[in-house]
Design a protein around this motif. Structure first.
Motif, PDB file in Angstrom:
ATOM      1  N   LYS A 253      43.740 161.882  71.176  1.00 12.86           N
ATOM      2  CA  LYS A 253      43.171 160.893  72.092  1.00 12.86           C
ATOM      3  C   LYS A 253      43.751 159.555  71.694  1.00 12.86           C
ATOM      4  CE  LYS A 253      39.605 158.715  74.314  1.00 12.86           C
ATOM      5  NZ  LYS A 253      40.168 157.695  75.147  1.00 12.86           N
ATOM      6  N   ILE A 254      44.285 158.843  72.681  1.00  8.76           N
ATOM      7  CA  ILE A 254      44.859 157.512  72.445  1.00  8.76           C
ATOM      8  C   ILE A 254      44.150 156.513  73.347  1.00  8.76           C
ATOM      9  CG2 ILE A 254      46.904 156.081  72.881  1.00  8.76           C
ATOM     10  CD1 ILE A 254      47.439 157.566  70.473  1.00  8.76           C
ATOM     11  N   ASN A 255      43.718 155.410  72.768  1.00  9.93           N
ATOM     12  CA  ASN A 255      43.228 154.278  73.546  1.00  9.93           C
ATOM     13  C   ASN A 255      44.318 153.219  73.545  1.00  9.93           C
ATOM     14  OD1 ASN A 255      40.418 155.328  72.170  1.00  9.93           O
ATOM     15  ND2 ASN A 255      40.213 154.667  74.282  1.00  9.93           N
ATOM     16  N   LEU A 256      44.721 152.787  74.736  1.00  8.20           N
ATOM     17  CA  LEU A 256      45.705 151.719  74.868  1.00  8.20           C
ATOM     18  C   LEU A 256      44.927 150.412  74.878  1.00  8.20           C
ATOM     19  CD1 LEU A 256      47.832 153.507  77.572  1.00  8.20           C
ATOM     20  CD2 LEU A 256      48.299 153.381  75.109  1.00  8.20           C
ATOM     21  N   LEU A 257      45.101 149.598  73.851  1.00  6.59           N
ATOM     22  CA  LEU A 257      44.270 148.423  73.621  1.00  6.59           C
ATOM     23  C   LEU A 257      44.832 147.136  74.206  1.00  6.59           C
ATOM     24  CD1 LEU A 257      43.501 149.209  69.876  1.00  6.59           C
ATOM     25  CD2 LEU A 257      42.146 149.835  71.885  1.00  6.59           C
ATOM     26  N   ALA A 258      46.145 147.075  74.355  1.00  7.09           N
ATOM     27  CA  ALA A 258      46.797 145.866  74.862  1.00  7.09           C
ATOM     28  C   ALA A 258      48.180 146.255  75.368  1.00  7.09           C
ATOM     29  CB  ALA A 258      46.923 144.821  73.751  1.00  7.09           C
ATOM     30  N   PRO A 259      48.737 145.476  76.297  1.00  6.81           N
ATOM     31  CA  PRO A 259      50.113 145.753  76.724  1.00  6.81           C
ATOM     32  C   PRO A 259      51.050 145.724  75.516  1.00  6.81           C
ATOM     33  CG  PRO A 259      49.096 144.169  78.194  1.00  6.81           C
ATOM     34  CD  PRO A 259      48.162 144.332  77.025  1.00  6.81           C
TER      35      PRO A 259
ATOM     36  N   LEU B 187      45.573 157.544  64.241  1.00  6.20           N
ATOM     37  CA  LEU B 187      46.822 157.071  64.826  1.00  6.20           C
ATOM     38  C   LEU B 187      46.677 155.600  65.195  1.00  6.20           C
ATOM     39  CD1 LEU B 187      47.330 160.029  67.336  1.00  6.20           C
ATOM     40  CD2 LEU B 187      48.179 159.886  64.979  1.00  6.20           C
ATOM     41  N   GLU B 188      47.632 154.793  64.803  1.00  2.00           N
ATOM     42  CA  GLU B 188      47.651 153.378  65.178  1.00  2.00           C
ATOM     43  C   GLU B 188      49.075 153.029  65.597  1.00  2.00           C
ATOM     44  OE1 GLU B 188      44.409 151.459  62.148  1.00  2.00           O
ATOM     45  OE2 GLU B 188      46.357 152.051  61.310  1.00  2.00           O
ATOM     46  N   VAL B 189      49.199 152.273  66.674  1.00  3.03           N
ATOM     47  CA  VAL B 189      50.510 151.825  67.122  1.00  3.03           C
ATOM     48  C   VAL B 189      50.482 150.303  67.213  1.00  3.03           C
ATOM     49  CG1 VAL B 189      52.307 151.966  68.886  1.00  3.03           C
ATOM     50  CG2 VAL B 189      50.849 153.966  68.425  1.00  3.03           C
ATOM     51  N   TYR B 190      51.454 149.684  66.563  1.00  2.00           N
ATOM     52  CA  TYR B 190      51.568 148.225  66.520  1.00  2.00           C
ATOM     53  C   TYR B 190      52.823 147.789  67.262  1.00  2.00           C
ATOM     54  CZ  TYR B 190      48.173 148.623  62.756  1.00  2.00           C
ATOM     55  OH  TYR B 190      47.050 148.908  62.017  1.00  2.00           O
ATOM     56  N   ALA B 191      52.707 146.733  68.052  1.00  2.81           N
ATOM     57  CA  ALA B 191      53.873 146.073  68.621  1.00  2.81           C
ATOM     58  C   ALA B 191      54.301 145.009  67.627  1.00  2.81           C
ATOM     59  CB  ALA B 191      53.534 145.452  69.969  1.00  2.81           C
ATOM     60  N   ILE B 192      55.570 144.991  67.310  1.00  3.10           N
ATOM     61  CA  ILE B 192      56.118 144.013  66.377  1.00  3.10           C
ATOM     62  C   ILE B 192      56.942 143.018  67.188  1.00  3.10           C
ATOM     63  CG2 ILE B 192      57.463 143.665  64.275  1.00  3.10           C
ATOM     64  CD1 ILE B 192      55.024 145.636  64.003  1.00  3.10           C
ATOM     65  N   ASP B 193      56.570 141.746  67.094  1.00  6.81           N
ATOM     66  CA  ASP B 193      57.276 140.709  67.839  1.00  6.81           C
ATOM     67  C   ASP B 193      57.386 139.466  66.954  1.00  6.81           C
ATOM     68  OD1 ASP B 193      58.639 139.631  69.996  1.00  6.81           O
ATOM     69  OD2 ASP B 193      56.815 138.943  70.991  1.00  6.81           O
TER      70      ASP B 193
ATOM     71  N   LEU C 111      48.003 145.303  67.110  1.00  3.97           N
ATOM     72  CA  LEU C 111      47.546 146.667  67.383  1.00  3.97           C
ATOM     73  C   LEU C 111      47.461 146.856  68.892  1.00  3.97           C
ATOM     74  CD1 LEU C 111      46.460 149.334  66.147  1.00  3.97           C
ATOM     75  CD2 LEU C 111      44.170 148.332  66.315  1.00  3.97           C
ATOM     76  N   VAL C 112      48.233 147.811  69.425  1.00  2.00           N
ATOM     77  CA  VAL C 112      48.260 148.035  70.869  1.00  2.00           C
ATOM     78  C   VAL C 112      47.709 149.388  71.284  1.00  2.00           C
ATOM     79  CG1 VAL C 112      50.132 146.386  71.277  1.00  2.00           C
ATOM     80  CG2 VAL C 112      50.679 148.812  70.843  1.00  2.00           C
ATOM     81  N   ALA C 113      47.559 150.310  70.326  1.00  2.00           N
ATOM     82  CA  ALA C 113      46.993 151.624  70.630  1.00  2.00           C
ATOM     83  C   ALA C 113      46.369 152.200  69.364  1.00  2.00           C
ATOM     84  CB  ALA C 113      48.067 152.568  71.163  1.00  2.00           C
ATOM     85  N   ALA C 114      45.286 152.946  69.552  1.00  2.00           N
ATOM     86  CA  ALA C 114      44.613 153.601  68.424  1.00  2.00           C
ATOM     87  C   ALA C 114      44.069 154.931  68.897  1.00  2.00           C
ATOM     88  CB  ALA C 114      43.477 152.725  67.885  1.00  2.00           C
ATOM     89  N   GLY C 115      44.049 155.891  68.003  1.00  2.00           N
ATOM     90  CA  GLY C 115      43.549 157.201  68.405  1.00  2.00           C
ATOM     91  C   GLY C 115      43.281 158.103  67.226  1.00  2.00           C
ATOM     92  N   GLN C 116      42.982 159.331  67.570  1.00  2.00           N
ATOM     93  CA  GLN C 116      42.698 160.367  66.581  1.00  2.00           C
ATOM     94  C   GLN C 116      43.340 161.658  67.045  1.00  2.00           C
ATOM     95  OE1 GLN C 116      38.829 160.428  64.550  1.00  2.00           O
ATOM     96  NE2 GLN C 116      38.627 162.520  65.320  1.00  2.00           N
ATOM     97  N   GLN C 117      43.711 162.487  66.083  1.00  2.00           N
ATOM     98  CA  GLN C 117      44.471 163.694  66.378  1.00  2.00           C
ATOM     99  C   GLN C 117      43.985 164.854  65.516  1.00  2.00           C
ATOM    100  OE1 GLN C 117      48.468 163.434  64.821  1.00  2.00           O
ATOM    101  NE2 GLN C 117      49.294 164.429  66.629  1.00  2.00           N
ATOM    102  N   THR C 118      43.986 166.038  66.097  1.00  2.00           N
ATOM    103  CA  THR C 118      43.699 167.270  65.366  1.00  2.00           C
ATOM    104  C   THR C 118      44.961 168.116  65.372  1.00  2.00           C
ATOM    105  OG1 THR C 118      41.401 167.214  66.115  1.00  2.00           O
ATOM    106  CG2 THR C 118      42.208 169.303  65.219  1.00  2.00           C
TER     107      THR C 118
END
Length: 139
Positions: free
Chosen positions: A80-86, A110-116, A122-129
């Motif tokens: 499951k991924i939540n998209l937190l910001a563009p 799971l965490e996804v960061y935009a680097i600028d 932080l632009v996305a966060a989630g959990q995985q099985t």
């Protein structure tokens, strides 16, 4: 373990197609980077959610795999991924951390960061099985 993960990652056609690269392998933690390119964006110029979630899923799989014994493989059961910001910037960094290792099922954050310009957002966060399976002999 690191060689096994690098070999597996390098054999993934989707990661190669996206231009993703493995940037960190640690015990229960993996980081995957995705440089900005027009091919991984959506109509507004942001990173596409599909590319964002693909690198998160892959990072999680390999984070779990760091804890698995030889002669096993990993498969995603669900995530499951939540998209937190563009997501915009020079690259995305997907960081996956094992929350709960198990004999059969493993849970990752799971965490996804935009680097600028050197800043992380932080632009996305989630959990995985994930499930550990025995490797099949070559057929």
């Amino acid at each position: 373990m690191e060689e096994r993960i690098r070999t597996g990652f390098d054999s993934q056609g989707l990661m190669r197609h996206l231009g993703a690269r493995l940037t960190h392998i640690g015990h229960g933690r993996v980081r995957v980077a995705l440089p900005a390119r027009p091919e991984v964006t959506q109509q507004h110029g942001y990173f596409h959610a599909g590319a964002t979630s693909a690198i998160a899923d892959t990072a999680g799989g390999y984070a779990a795999y760091t804890l698995f014994p030889a002669k096993t493989a990993v498969l995603t059961v669900e995530y499951k991924i939540n998209l937190l910001a563009p997501a915009r910037g020079e690259r995305l960094d997907a960081v996956a951390t094992v929350l709960k290792p198990g004999r059969t099922l493993t849970i990752c954050r799971l965490e996804v960061y935009a680097i600028d310009d050197g800043r992380e957002k932080l632009v996305a966060a989630g959990q995985q099985t994930l499930i550990r399976v025995d490797e099949r002999p070559e057929q």
